[in-house]
Design a protein around this motif. Structure first.
Motif, PDB file in Angstrom:
ATOM      1  N   GLY A 168       4.855   1.700  -3.844  1.00 11.32           N
ATOM      2  CA  GLY A 168       5.929   2.674  -3.974  1.00 11.32           C
ATOM      3  C   GLY A 168       6.887   2.302  -5.084  1.00 11.32           C
ATOM      4  O   GLY A 168       7.326   3.126  -5.862  1.00 11.32           O
ATOM      5  N   GLY A 311      -1.684   2.982  -4.624  1.00 14.81           N
ATOM      6  CA  GLY A 311      -1.227   4.357  -4.789  1.00 14.81           C
ATOM      7  C   GLY A 311      -1.261   4.846  -6.221  1.00 14.81           C
ATOM      8  O   GLY A 311      -1.375   6.053  -6.466  1.00 14.81           O
ATOM      9  N   ASN A 347       0.635  -2.094   6.544  1.00 19.89           N
ATOM     10  CA  ASN A 347       1.238  -1.315   5.462  1.00 19.89           C
ATOM     11  C   ASN A 347       0.991   0.163   5.748  1.00 19.89           C
ATOM     12  O   ASN A 347      -0.101   0.686   5.522  1.00 19.89           O
ATOM     13  CB  ASN A 347       0.620  -1.724   4.113  1.00 19.89           C
ATOM     14  N   GLN A 349       2.202   2.914   4.383  1.00 22.50           N
ATOM     15  CA  GLN A 349       1.972   3.781   3.226  1.00 22.50           C
ATOM     16  C   GLN A 349       0.505   3.752   2.814  1.00 22.50           C
ATOM     17  O   GLN A 349      -0.109   4.794   2.568  1.00 22.50           O
ATOM     18  CB  GLN A 349       2.850   3.347   2.057  1.00 22.50           C
ATOM     19  N   LYS A 350      -0.072   2.555   2.747  1.00 25.02           N
ATOM     20  CA  LYS A 350      -1.480   2.439   2.394  1.00 25.02           C
ATOM     21  C   LYS A 350      -2.371   3.016   3.495  1.00 25.02           C
ATOM     22  O   LYS A 350      -3.438   3.568   3.217  1.00 25.02           O
ATOM     23  CB  LYS A 350      -1.849   0.972   2.141  1.00 25.02           C
ATOM     24  N   GLN A 391       4.151   9.213  10.319  1.00 24.95           N
ATOM     25  CA  GLN A 391       3.288   9.725   9.256  1.00 24.95           C
ATOM     26  C   GLN A 391       1.840   9.298   9.459  1.00 24.95           C
ATOM     27  O   GLN A 391       0.909  10.067   9.185  1.00 24.95           O
ATOM     28  CB  GLN A 391       3.793   9.248   7.888  1.00 24.95           C
TER      29      GLN A 391
END
Length: 503
Positions: A168, A311, A347, A349-350, A391
């Motif tokens: 990020g 990302g 993690n 986000q990953k 999420q």
């Protein structure tokens, strides 16, 4: 030939009469005479006027080596010389462009920079026009030397982000723009036109666009300027397509860049662009896939899921992996198991990224391959359903909107519904996020309608397991209570052993 020779050349050209008042911003007499005559196609100065060509040609031997220019003045336009002299003029213009300037100061050598810019534009236009039906070896050699001098350079170390920065953070960094880019872009445009030209014979060109040239070109992917990396991406693709003999070397060299990135540094600016090139390469692989190409998948593409900066290049990586699965469906189960091996359990986000890629791969997975990996896969999906990060849970539930995935689940419901139901029940009972609760109820209803009898059996089994778990927890609590009571009334001294039964 250096900058001093540029100035010597400019000073020898005819100037305006002394009665004319000099313009301090116009530079040398050549720049004034050129700008008074016409402008270049992009607002730059044009070539020297036809009337001054003869005086310019007379002094060329005193300024430039005759072996390079062959008596042809490099600032003359290609249209002003006969076809028999165009090759010599081309080489003289290329030699003129070997001079480098400092672009950090826009006011320094401005006249010379404008002239070099116009020469590069002339060269690009000449190559693109197709006037020369076949580039000679001397033209190729001179051009490759000029490309190397202008483009190949060592970048200073970057300290913009620490080695532990997350993906990020990496995405939020502002791109760095090279002040010399307007000049570099002209050289890249010329290189792209030159390689793509039908006049460049591959058998002759491979001697100069050799392994050393390719390695130096790959080093430029470390540039922090995204515009340069975008040009390099197109040029590398052209070289790969033009020189078939160099393809194995290019694949091996790019693999080494990926290895160093994954297992050593986790820092490289051009991973996304290199993967984009390889996306086109993979799509062109012949069937059946060679063992070398499969090794690239196992040893390069799957481990590329490990770095924190995933990302930045996930889209290109997913495309490459999906191309493999579409070309050879038998690879699907191995790819899915490989992703599970690198699953980012800490993690979030990953984890969302992995779920998106997993859905795309599952869309191309047939039933036979799905059955080879469905148990470990749906154990991981069940864990993601219960994630406290909304999420992750939400993205997992969205997978059940995919018709192909639902079809795979329906045909294997005897195995998969017992894996999914406990997580769905816990979500419906305990999850804090309202959107996750609503999605959970919808998925639960869909699985119930898929096989009501099986779903009811799984519910009964889940309640029995919950009761056993509650009973075991209560027995564990009572055991600790007895242990605390025994310790309070009879303190342990020395090495006395204490046996506490759980029954």
């Amino acid at each position: 030939m250096g900058k001093g020779m540029w100035k010597q050349f400019l000073n020898k050209l005819p100037r305006k009469s002394s009665s004319s008042k000099p313009d301090p911003n116009s530079g040398s007499g050549l720049a004034r005479s050129v700008s008074d005559t016409s402008n270049g196609p992009n607002g730059g100065t044009a070539c020297a006027p036809r009337s001054s060509a003869s005086s310019v040609k007379r002094m060329s031997s005193a300024v430039f080596p005759s072996s390079l220019v062959a008596g042809i003045e490099p600032l003359v336009s290609f249209k002003d010389v006969p076809n028999s002299e165009k090759v010599s003029l081309f080489i003289s213009k290329v030699a003129l462009c070997c001079v480098q300037f400092d672009f950090t100061d826009p006011n320094k050598d401005s006249t010379e920079k404008d002239l070099k810019r116009q020469v590069l534009l002339d060269l690009t236009e000449f190559v693109g026009s197709g006037v020369c039906t076949r580039f000679t070896e001397s033209m190729i050699a001179a051009s490759c030397k000029m490309f190397a001098i202008n483009l190949f350079r060592v970048f200073p170390p970057s300290y913009r982000a620490g080695s532990g920065s997350s993906s990020g953070e990496a995405e939020e960094e502002e791109p760095m723009f090279d002040p010399s880019w307007p000049h570099l872009q002209l050289v890249y445009d010329f290189l792209l036109k030159f390689i793509g030209s039908q006049s460049l014979d591959a058998k002759l060109g491979k001697k100069y666009f050799d392994h050393s040239f390719i390695l130096h070109l790959l080093d430029l992917f470390e540039s922090e300027d995204p515009r340069e990396r975008d040009c390099l991406k197109t040029i590398l693709h052209k070289i790969y397509g033009k020189f078939m003999v160099h393809r194995p070397f290019i694949r091996k060299s790019v693999s080494n860049i990926f290895y160093r990135f994954v297992f050593e540094t986790e820092r490289h600016n051009g991973i996304a662009e290199l993967l984009e090139v390889f996306g086109s390469v993979v799509s062109g692989f012949a069937m059946p896939l060679k063992e070398e190409h499969k090794i690239f998948l196992w040893r390069v593409l799957i481990p590329l899921h490990k770095p924190k900066g995933l990302g930045i290049y996930l889209q290109q990586l997913t495309y490459c992996v999906s191309q493999y699965v579409e070309k050879e469906p038998k690879l699907a189960s191995s790819v899915i198991l490989g992703l599970l091996r690198y699953w980012p359990v800490t993690n979030t986000q990953k984890e969302v990224m992995f779920l998106s890629e997993m859905e795309e791969i599952l869309e191309a997975t047939n039933m036979v391959e799905f059955q080879k990996c469905m148990v470990p896969l749906f154990k991981r999906i069940a864990c993601c359903l219960n994630s406290s990060h909304f999420q992750v849970a939400e993205r997992t539930l969205f997978m059940f909107n995919n018709d192909h995935i639902i079809s795979l689940v329906a045909q294997n419901r005897q195995t998969l519904i017992p894996l999914l139901l406990p997580s769905l029940e816990r979500n419906a009972r305990d999850h804090w996020n309202q959107a996750v609760l609503n999605l959970t109820i919808n998925v639960r209803k869909m699985l119930s309608e898929m096989d009501e009898e099986l779903f009811s059996e799984c519910e009964v089994q889940f309640k029995e397991e919950e009761e056993r778990s509650t009973e075991l927890e209560e027995r564990r609590r009572l055991a600790w209570d007895r242990l605390e009571s025994a310790a309070a009334y009879q303190p342990v001294t020395g090495k006395t052993a204490v046996l506490v039964g759980l029954s």
